[in-house]
Write a protein that holds these residues in place. Structure first.
Motif, PDB file in Angstrom:
ATOM      1  N   MET A 126      -5.578 104.868  89.240  1.00  0.00           N
ATOM      2  CA  MET A 126      -6.749 104.002  89.209  1.00  0.00           C
ATOM      3  C   MET A 126      -7.052 103.449  90.594  1.00  0.00           C
ATOM      4  O   MET A 126      -8.218 103.335  90.991  1.00  0.00           O
ATOM      5  N   LEU A 127      -6.005 103.097  91.352  1.00  0.00           N
ATOM      6  CA  LEU A 127      -6.219 102.654  92.730  1.00  0.00           C
ATOM      7  C   LEU A 127      -6.932 103.739  93.527  1.00  0.00           C
ATOM      8  O   LEU A 127      -7.915 103.481  94.226  1.00  0.00           O
ATOM      9  N   MET A 128      -6.427 104.960  93.434  1.00  0.00           N
ATOM     10  CA  MET A 128      -7.008 106.060  94.195  1.00  0.00           C
ATOM     11  C   MET A 128      -8.422 106.392  93.719  1.00  0.00           C
ATOM     12  O   MET A 128      -9.309 106.646  94.526  1.00  0.00           O
ATOM     13  N   ALA A 129      -8.648 106.352  92.403  1.00  0.00           N
ATOM     14  CA  ALA A 129      -9.977 106.666  91.874  1.00  0.00           C
ATOM     15  C   ALA A 129     -10.986 105.601  92.295  1.00  0.00           C
ATOM     16  O   ALA A 129     -12.127 105.921  92.637  1.00  0.00           O
ATOM     17  N   ALA A 130     -10.580 104.331  92.291  1.00  0.00           N
ATOM     18  CA  ALA A 130     -11.481 103.258  92.736  1.00  0.00           C
ATOM     19  C   ALA A 130     -11.819 103.453  94.213  1.00  0.00           C
ATOM     20  O   ALA A 130     -12.987 103.347  94.608  1.00  0.00           O
ATOM     21  N   ASN A 131     -10.805 103.746  95.022  1.00  0.00           N
ATOM     22  CA  ASN A 131     -11.037 103.988  96.450  1.00  0.00           C
ATOM     23  C   ASN A 131     -11.956 105.188  96.663  1.00  0.00           C
ATOM     24  O   ASN A 131     -12.854 105.148  97.512  1.00  0.00           O
ATOM     25  N   ALA A 132     -11.771 106.242  95.881  1.00  0.00           N
ATOM     26  CA  ALA A 132     -12.602 107.438  96.008  1.00  0.00           C
ATOM     27  C   ALA A 132     -14.064 107.156  95.669  1.00  0.00           C
ATOM     28  O   ALA A 132     -14.959 107.843  96.151  1.00  0.00           O
ATOM     29  N   HIS A 133     -14.302 106.124  94.872  1.00  0.00           N
ATOM     30  CA  HIS A 133     -15.660 105.719  94.522  1.00  0.00           C
ATOM     31  C   HIS A 133     -16.211 104.663  95.488  1.00  0.00           C
ATOM     32  O   HIS A 133     -17.279 104.107  95.250  1.00  0.00           O
ATOM     33  N   GLY A 134     -15.464 104.374  96.556  1.00  0.00           N
ATOM     34  CA  GLY A 134     -15.950 103.439  97.565  1.00  0.00           C
ATOM     35  C   GLY A 134     -15.590 101.988  97.334  1.00  0.00           C
ATOM     36  O   GLY A 134     -16.114 101.090  98.005  1.00  0.00           O
ATOM     37  N   TYR A 135     -14.673 101.714  96.410  1.00  0.00           N
ATOM     38  CA  TYR A 135     -14.254 100.343  96.116  1.00  0.00           C
ATOM     39  C   TYR A 135     -12.835 100.093  96.624  1.00  0.00           C
ATOM     40  O   TYR A 135     -12.084 101.033  96.888  1.00  0.00           O
ATOM     41  N   VAL A 136     -12.474  98.832  96.746  1.00  0.00           N
ATOM     42  CA  VAL A 136     -11.103  98.464  97.054  1.00  0.00           C
ATOM     43  C   VAL A 136     -10.423  98.106  95.733  1.00  0.00           C
ATOM     44  O   VAL A 136     -11.086  97.747  94.758  1.00  0.00           O
TER      45      VAL A 136
END
Length: 192
Positions: A126-136
């Protein structure tokens, strides 16, 4: 090969932004569903899906903060103003918080430990997926993950455990990297 280089760069530079540095916007409903879809693509021996997620966004985050403060005051009536504010803001620091709940249970073939590790993999994905979508994003637990009254308020059933609360939002804070362990201190080569 270009995609591999980007993934390597991402993993090399990965870090967690402090939740105190989060701000709006958070993911839209569609973006969140894409993040959750990616997050749940994890190793899952036996295809048990030994986890579930609870999304906290909007006013429920403030309501939970008031309830966390009330629980804290029962245990520590002389809380400082800063500690009181921290309880009230526990879930409002980020535009949304996702609880990853481990539902690991006895199984004739799949050890509970493997099921719990699968829930941890959901947290990291989930951390990586959020980052991949441009979020922290930031993976936390804190006392509320271990308090039975708080767990009930959060919608966690008896026998379930919090693998993590994933805070997701935006930030323009330049997070410095932290010291990482030296491989020589944590790696053993068997037979050498």
């Amino acid at each position: 090969m270009q995609n591999d280089v980007k993934l390597i760069d991402f993993l090399r530079d990965r870090h967690s932004t402090p939740v105190a540095q989060f701000k709006e916007p958070g993911p839209s409903r569609e973006e969140l569903e894409a993040i959750l879809t990616l997050a749940t693509r994890v190793p899952d021996h036996g295809k048990l899906a030994p986890w579930r997620v609870i999304v906290y966004r909007g006013d429920v985050r403030s309501t939970l903060g008031e309830q966390f403060l009330a629980l804290s005051l029962k245990k520590t009536p002389e809380m400082t103003d800063a500690a009181r504010e921290a309880e009230l803001a526990r879930f409002t620091r980020a535009p949304l918080v996702v609880a990853v709940v481990s539902t690991a249970a006895p199984h004739p073939k799949i050890p509970e430990w493997e099921q719990a590790l699968s829930a941890g993999a959901v947290c990291f994905n989930m951390l990586m997926a959020a980052n991949a979508h441009g979020y922290v994003a930031n993976w936390r637990t804190e006392w509320i993950a271990y308090d039975d009254e708080a767990l009930a308020l959060l919608g966690v059933k008896p026998g379930e455990k919090i693998a993590g609360f994933i805070h997701i939002g935006s930030s323009d804070f330049a997070t410095p990297d932290r010291p990482r362990p030296e491989l020589s201190q944590i790696v053993t080569y068997a037979g050498e």
